[in-house]
Design a protein around this motif. Structure first.
Motif, PDB file in Angstrom:
ATOM      1  N   ARG A 132       0.841  -1.255   0.032  1.00 38.51           N
ATOM      2  CA  ARG A 132       0.013  -0.049  -0.106  1.00 38.51           C
ATOM      3  C   ARG A 132       1.002   1.138  -0.004  1.00 38.51           C
ATOM      4  O   ARG A 132       1.786   1.254   0.596  1.00 38.51           O
ATOM      5  N   LEU A 133       0.473   2.310  -0.765  1.00 34.59           N
ATOM      6  CA  LEU A 133       0.974   3.621  -0.697  1.00 34.59           C
ATOM      7  C   LEU A 133       0.027   4.772  -0.837  1.00 34.59           C
ATOM      8  O   LEU A 133      -0.902   4.547  -1.650  1.00 34.59           O
ATOM      9  N   THR A 134       0.128   5.703  -0.182  1.00 35.33           N
ATOM     10  CA  THR A 134      -0.736   6.773  -0.431  1.00 35.33           C
ATOM     11  C   THR A 134       0.133   8.075  -0.634  1.00 35.33           C
ATOM     12  O   THR A 134       1.203   8.426   0.081  1.00 35.33           O
ATOM     13  N   LEU A 135      -0.307   8.793  -1.751  1.00 33.87           N
ATOM     14  CA  LEU A 135       0.262  10.094  -2.073  1.00 33.87           C
ATOM     15  C   LEU A 135      -0.803  11.357  -1.982  1.00 33.87           C
ATOM     16  O   LEU A 135      -1.861  10.932  -2.450  1.00 33.87           O
ATOM     17  N   GLN A 136      -0.389  12.195  -1.235  1.00 33.77           N
ATOM     18  CA  GLN A 136      -1.013  13.571  -1.488  1.00 33.77           C
ATOM     19  C   GLN A 136      -0.503  14.572  -2.269  1.00 33.77           C
ATOM     20  O   GLN A 136       0.584  14.988  -2.134  1.00 33.77           O
ATOM     21  N   ILE A 137      -1.191  14.939  -3.341  1.00 37.11           N
ATOM     22  CA  ILE A 137      -0.772  15.921  -4.079  1.00 37.11           C
ATOM     23  C   ILE A 137      -1.497  17.293  -4.009  1.00 37.11           C
ATOM     24  O   ILE A 137      -2.588  17.275  -4.239  1.00 37.11           O
ATOM     25  N   PRO A 138      -0.924  18.221  -3.612  1.00 41.30           N
ATOM     26  CA  PRO A 138      -1.515  19.837  -3.578  1.00 41.30           C
ATOM     27  C   PRO A 138      -1.700  20.458  -4.923  1.00 41.30           C
ATOM     28  O   PRO A 138      -0.907  20.112  -5.895  1.00 41.30           O
ATOM     29  N   PHE A 139      -2.752  21.137  -4.885  1.00 43.65           N
ATOM     30  CA  PHE A 139      -3.232  21.939  -6.208  1.00 43.65           C
ATOM     31  C   PHE A 139      -3.447  23.504  -5.886  1.00 43.65           C
ATOM     32  O   PHE A 139      -3.588  23.674  -4.546  1.00 43.65           O
ATOM     33  N   PRO A 140      -3.136  24.220  -6.437  1.00 42.95           N
ATOM     34  CA  PRO A 140      -3.589  25.514  -6.248  1.00 42.95           C
ATOM     35  C   PRO A 140      -4.895  25.930  -5.874  1.00 42.95           C
ATOM     36  O   PRO A 140      -5.292  26.836  -5.169  1.00 42.95           O
ATOM     37  N   SER A 141      -5.786  25.031  -5.882  1.00 42.01           N
ATOM     38  CA  SER A 141      -7.282  25.316  -5.493  1.00 42.01           C
ATOM     39  C   SER A 141      -8.161  23.947  -5.540  1.00 42.01           C
ATOM     40  O   SER A 141      -7.739  23.066  -6.280  1.00 42.01           O
ATOM     41  N   PRO A 142      -9.069  24.009  -4.560  1.00 37.84           N
ATOM     42  CA  PRO A 142     -10.060  22.700  -4.456  1.00 37.84           C
ATOM     43  C   PRO A 142     -10.680  22.436  -6.033  1.00 37.84           C
ATOM     44  O   PRO A 142     -10.526  21.259  -6.449  1.00 37.84           O
ATOM     45  N   ARG A 143     -10.906  23.353  -6.830  1.00 36.02           N
ATOM     46  CA  ARG A 143     -11.391  23.040  -8.195  1.00 36.02           C
ATOM     47  C   ARG A 143     -10.622  22.514  -9.312  1.00 36.02           C
ATOM     48  O   ARG A 143     -10.815  21.517  -9.805  1.00 36.02           O
ATOM     49  N   LEU A 144      -9.271  22.730  -8.997  1.00 29.12           N
ATOM     50  CA  LEU A 144      -8.348  22.035 -10.110  1.00 29.12           C
ATOM     51  C   LEU A 144      -7.994  20.693  -9.513  1.00 29.12           C
ATOM     52  O   LEU A 144      -7.578  19.735 -10.067  1.00 29.12           O
ATOM     53  N   ALA A 145      -7.911  20.556  -8.127  1.00 28.15           N
ATOM     54  CA  ALA A 145      -7.618  19.138  -7.543  1.00 28.15           C
ATOM     55  C   ALA A 145      -9.090  18.437  -7.952  1.00 28.15           C
ATOM     56  O   ALA A 145      -8.625  17.112  -8.296  1.00 28.15           O
ATOM     57  N   LYS A 146      -9.991  18.894  -8.097  1.00 23.00           N
ATOM     58  CA  LYS A 146     -11.290  18.053  -8.618  1.00 23.00           C
ATOM     59  C   LYS A 146     -11.336  17.707  -9.783  1.00 23.00           C
ATOM     60  O   LYS A 146     -11.446  16.634 -10.312  1.00 23.00           O
ATOM     61  N   ILE A 147     -10.765  18.803 -10.696  1.00 22.60           N
ATOM     62  CA  ILE A 147     -10.632  18.422 -12.005  1.00 22.60           C
ATOM     63  C   ILE A 147      -9.727  17.338 -12.428  1.00 22.60           C
ATOM     64  O   ILE A 147      -9.701  16.308 -13.222  1.00 22.60           O
ATOM     65  N   ALA A 148      -8.326  17.355 -11.684  1.00 22.06           N
ATOM     66  CA  ALA A 148      -7.483  16.500 -11.911  1.00 22.06           C
ATOM     67  C   ALA A 148      -8.199  15.135 -11.350  1.00 22.06           C
ATOM     68  O   ALA A 148      -7.872  13.920 -12.071  1.00 22.06           O
ATOM     69  N   ALA A 149      -8.680  15.110 -10.515  1.00 25.05           N
ATOM     70  CA  ALA A 149      -9.432  13.515  -9.935  1.00 25.05           C
ATOM     71  C   ALA A 149     -10.268  13.072 -10.916  1.00 25.05           C
ATOM     72  O   ALA A 149     -10.392  11.887 -11.171  1.00 25.05           O
ATOM     73  N   ASP A 150     -11.010  13.934 -11.116  1.00 23.68           N
ATOM     74  CA  ASP A 150     -12.092  13.304 -12.407  1.00 23.68           C
ATOM     75  C   ASP A 150     -11.504  12.764 -13.691  1.00 23.68           C
ATOM     76  O   ASP A 150     -11.748  11.952 -14.063  1.00 23.68           O
ATOM     77  N   VAL A 151     -10.434  13.470 -13.919  1.00 19.78           N
ATOM     78  CA  VAL A 151      -9.752  13.083 -15.198  1.00 19.78           C
ATOM     79  C   VAL A 151      -9.120  11.716 -15.021  1.00 19.78           C
ATOM     80  O   VAL A 151      -9.046  10.603 -16.062  1.00 19.78           O
ATOM     81  N   LEU A 152      -8.348  11.514 -13.875  1.00 19.13           N
ATOM     82  CA  LEU A 152      -7.693  10.428 -13.553  1.00 19.13           C
ATOM     83  C   LEU A 152      -8.805   9.329 -13.233  1.00 19.13           C
ATOM     84  O   LEU A 152      -8.413   7.958 -13.453  1.00 19.13           O
ATOM     85  N   GLU A 153      -9.832   9.578 -12.814  1.00 17.05           N
ATOM     86  CA  GLU A 153     -10.933   8.512 -12.307  1.00 17.05           C
ATOM     87  C   GLU A 153     -11.227   7.723 -13.633  1.00 17.05           C
ATOM     88  O   GLU A 153     -11.745   6.740 -13.422  1.00 17.05           O
ATOM     89  N   VAL A 154     -11.491   8.514 -14.614  1.00 14.51           N
ATOM     90  CA  VAL A 154     -11.759   7.862 -16.013  1.00 14.51           C
ATOM     91  C   VAL A 154     -10.876   6.484 -16.347  1.00 14.51           C
ATOM     92  O   VAL A 154     -11.523   5.458 -16.798  1.00 14.51           O
TER      93      VAL A 154
END
Length: 93
Positions: free
Chosen positions: A9-31
């Motif tokens: 197991r490994l957990t990575l936390q990646i900071p983004f400039p805003s919650p909106r950009l973090a959500k966009i990145a997560a949505d793109v990767l979730e596909v």
């Protein structure tokens, strides 16, 4: 799905400039879904401006491969966001 047979197991936390950009990145990767969920699982979540990637795999070698692939995808998403952000800024009066 149980992670009982997924011992590594490994957990990575990646900071983004805003919650909106973090959500966009997560949505793109979730596909991109896990091809073999019985040996590898990736869970993507966001909280505020932090995107968390939680990996579970059956072997260390597979963990390295899955994490490397995911980080390459994160890099591509971040680079794409940067390009579109520059284009958007250039179009503003």
């Amino acid at each position: 799905m149980s992670t009982g047979s997924l011992h590594e197991r490994l957990t990575l936390q990646i900071p983004f400039p805003s919650p909106r950009l973090a959500k966009i990145a997560a949505d793109v990767l979730e596909v991109d879904k896990d091809l073999k969920p019985e040996v590898s699982r990736r869970i993507i979540t966001t909280q505020d401006s932090i995107m968390t990637l939680d990996f579970h795999t059956s072997t260390l070698k597979l963990l390295r491969t899955v994490v490397n692939s995911s980080l390459e995808m994160v890099q591509m998403v971040v680079n794409t966001m940067g390009v579109f952000d520059d284009v958007e800024r250039a179009q503003q009066p």
